[in-house]
Design a protein around this motif. Sequence first.
Motif, mmCIF file in Angstrom:
data_model
loop_
_atom_site.group_PDB
_atom_site.id
_atom_site.type_symbol
_atom_site.label_atom_id
_atom_site.label_comp_id
_atom_site.label_asym_id
_atom_site.label_seq_id
_atom_site.Cartn_x
_atom_site.Cartn_y
_atom_site.Cartn_z
ATOM 1 N N GLN A 285 -28.870 8.439 -17.752
ATOM 2 C CA GLN A 285 -27.922 9.511 -18.096
ATOM 3 C C GLN A 285 -28.534 10.864 -17.777
ATOM 4 N N GLN A 286 -29.817 11.021 -18.095
ATOM 5 C CA GLN A 286 -30.454 12.312 -17.855
ATOM 6 C C GLN A 286 -30.678 12.591 -16.368
ATOM 7 N N GLU A 287 -31.051 11.549 -15.624
ATOM 8 C CA GLU A 287 -31.301 11.721 -14.182
ATOM 9 C C GLU A 287 -30.031 11.919 -13.377
ATOM 10 N N LEU A 288 -29.051 11.082 -13.649
ATOM 11 C CA LEU A 288 -27.860 11.044 -12.778
ATOM 12 C C LEU A 288 -26.650 11.733 -13.407
ATOM 13 N N HIS A 289 -26.779 12.162 -14.671
ATOM 14 C CA HIS A 289 -25.675 12.789 -15.393
ATOM 15 C C HIS A 289 -24.428 11.908 -15.407
ATOM 16 N N THR A 290 -24.667 10.621 -15.556
ATOM 17 C CA THR A 290 -23.559 9.678 -15.623
ATOM 18 C C THR A 290 -22.905 9.766 -16.999
ATOM 19 N N ALA A 291 -21.590 9.906 -17.024
ATOM 20 C CA ALA A 291 -20.872 9.837 -18.301
ATOM 21 C C ALA A 291 -20.732 8.369 -18.669
ATOM 22 N N MET A 292 -20.825 8.071 -19.962
ATOM 23 C CA MET A 292 -20.785 6.666 -20.357
ATOM 24 C C MET A 292 -19.937 6.483 -21.618
ATOM 25 N N ILE A 293 -19.275 5.336 -21.668
ATOM 26 C CA ILE A 293 -18.671 4.889 -22.920
ATOM 27 C C ILE A 293 -19.445 3.653 -23.339
ATOM 28 N N VAL A 294 -20.078 3.747 -24.488
ATOM 29 C CA VAL A 294 -20.949 2.688 -24.973
ATOM 30 C C VAL A 294 -20.267 1.987 -26.148
ATOM 31 N N VAL A 295 -19.950 0.724 -25.952
ATOM 32 C CA VAL A 295 -19.284 -0.065 -26.979
ATOM 33 C C VAL A 295 -20.320 -0.902 -27.701
ATOM 34 N N LYS B 219 -26.590 -2.843 -10.380
ATOM 35 C CA LYS B 219 -25.366 -3.069 -9.609
ATOM 36 C C LYS B 219 -24.306 -2.018 -9.930
ATOM 37 N N ALA B 220 -24.156 -1.750 -11.225
ATOM 38 C CA ALA B 220 -23.144 -0.769 -11.635
ATOM 39 C C ALA B 220 -23.462 0.610 -11.062
ATOM 40 N N LEU B 221 -24.758 0.914 -10.924
ATOM 41 C CA LEU B 221 -25.159 2.245 -10.456
ATOM 42 C C LEU B 221 -25.133 2.375 -8.938
ATOM 43 N N ALA B 222 -24.940 1.242 -8.249
ATOM 44 C CA ALA B 222 -25.114 1.233 -6.790
ATOM 45 C C ALA B 222 -24.291 2.308 -6.097
ATOM 46 N N THR B 223 -23.081 2.521 -6.556
ATOM 47 C CA THR B 223 -22.217 3.499 -5.893
ATOM 48 C C THR B 223 -22.308 4.876 -6.566
ATOM 49 N N ARG B 224 -23.341 5.072 -7.377
ATOM 50 C CA ARG B 224 -23.545 6.318 -8.114
ATOM 51 C C ARG B 224 -22.275 6.782 -8.820
ATOM 52 N N PRO B 225 -21.707 5.920 -9.645
ATOM 53 C CA PRO B 225 -20.432 6.286 -10.283
ATOM 54 C C PRO B 225 -20.643 7.395 -11.320
ATOM 55 N N PRO B 226 -19.695 8.307 -11.420
ATOM 56 C CA PRO B 226 -19.807 9.340 -12.453
ATOM 57 C C PRO B 226 -19.486 8.809 -13.856
ATOM 58 N N LEU B 227 -18.918 7.588 -13.918
ATOM 59 C CA LEU B 227 -18.475 7.038 -15.204
ATOM 60 C C LEU B 227 -18.860 5.567 -15.314
ATOM 61 N N LEU B 228 -19.550 5.271 -16.417
ATOM 62 C CA LEU B 228 -20.063 3.923 -16.637
ATOM 63 C C LEU B 228 -19.586 3.420 -17.999
ATOM 64 N N TYR B 229 -19.128 2.167 -18.032
ATOM 65 C CA TYR B 229 -18.750 1.528 -19.293
ATOM 66 C C TYR B 229 -19.812 0.488 -19.637
ATOM 67 N N LEU B 230 -20.285 0.512 -20.853
ATOM 68 C CA LEU B 230 -21.312 -0.435 -21.285
ATOM 69 C C LEU B 230 -20.808 -1.151 -22.536
ATOM 70 N N ASP B 231 -20.581 -2.457 -22.414
ATOM 71 C CA ASP B 231 -19.989 -3.209 -23.523
ATOM 72 C C ASP B 231 -21.029 -4.134 -24.151
ATOM 73 N N GLU B 232 -21.570 -3.731 -25.282
ATOM 74 C CA GLU B 232 -22.560 -4.559 -26.005
ATOM 75 C C GLU B 232 -23.677 -5.031 -25.074
ATOM 76 N N VAL B 233 -24.253 -4.109 -24.314
ATOM 77 C CA VAL B 233 -25.239 -4.517 -23.301
ATOM 78 C C VAL B 233 -26.512 -5.087 -23.869
ATOM 79 N N THR B 234 -26.850 -4.743 -25.106
ATOM 80 C CA THR B 234 -28.132 -5.234 -25.629
ATOM 81 C C THR B 234 -27.954 -6.280 -26.724
ATOM 82 N N THR B 235 -26.699 -6.618 -27.031
ATOM 83 C CA THR B 235 -26.448 -7.589 -28.085
ATOM 84 C C THR B 235 -27.076 -8.938 -27.730
#
Length: 279
Positions: A221-231, A187-203
């Motif tokens: 990240q490698q395919e779409l070159h999405t920048a991410m902030i991983v919390v 869902k987050a990738l649907a609009t091909r955003p250049p910036l993604l926030y991930l908050d404890e996604v695997t906790t």
Amino acid sequence: MKKILEVRGLSKIHGRGCPQCFDSTGPEADTNICPHCGSVVAAHNVSLDLHAGEILGIMGESGSGKSTVVKTLFFDDAPTAGEAIFFDGPQGGQQWDMFALNAARQRWLRNHRFGMVYQNPHLGLNFNVSAGGNIAERLLMSDISHYGEIRERARQLLARTEVLVDRMDESPKKFSGGMQQRVQIAKALATRPPLLYLDEVTTGLDLSVQARILDLILEIQQELHTAMIVVTHDLGVIRLLAGRTLVMKYGRVIESGLTDQILEDPQHAYTQRLVASAL
Ligand SMILES: Nc1ncnc2c1ncn2[C@@H]1O[C@H](COP(=O)(O)OP(=O)(O)OP(=O)(O)O)[C@@H](O)[C@H]1O
Ligand SMILES: [Mg+2]
Ligand SMILES: [Zn+2]
């Protein structure tokens, strides 16, 4: 590398605040609660730079202010002070002074340029509609409006995040925790955003499920070159995903730099303890 986000002096106080809040809280004071007025200083003077396609980690114990930072940057919560500039477009030529924008502009950035994956899938997904419908909701905000096209794109996104496409018409409430996170990522990738926030996604997920989701994040990240902030409070996640890391404590950034350097040679006593305890 092109800069995509520049944050300066970001602060967030919960409560009425007083002139002593900042001096009376933080790592030295060993609290984030102001003894004079009782307000919580969730974040103070946080600054960071993020470049296109880069993954920045934010690490720290519970309550250190990690989620506060991404929540303000995703407009879930308004900061008390600070500035964030988002550099939009292929050359970064358009600059958005994020917190100065009106609500409609902020919503536009949120829907078209940013994506968020929450620890709690209830926050990121609508359990009253199907997995495919969740993605369609986001696609409808973009320029795609043809039903068949939306369905096809939702199908592709779910396939990419390894959700069984046969189940796209089911509610995500029937899915496992790991699968719900995959739907959130789709869902987050649907609009091909250049910036993604991930908050404890695997906790809270099983280790094997965690590992596969972390792999998926790296692939994206490698395919779409999405920048991410991983919390995360998990050093393993930081080590695997983040090229650079901020370490937070009581709302402050106490250490920042290349992840390898921080893990090999932590400067702050608190980071040294974190690293030692994870060995
Ligand atoms: N709405 C609120 N009202 C009052 N205090 C809040 C509110 N939201 C967060 N806080 C407080 O702000 C501080 C920072 O919270 P935050 O959620 O950013 O921490 P975190 O590092 O993400 O922690 P965790 O690892 O537990 O998710 C905490 O002390 C928290 O209790
Ligand atoms: Mg949090
Ligand atoms: Zn105070």
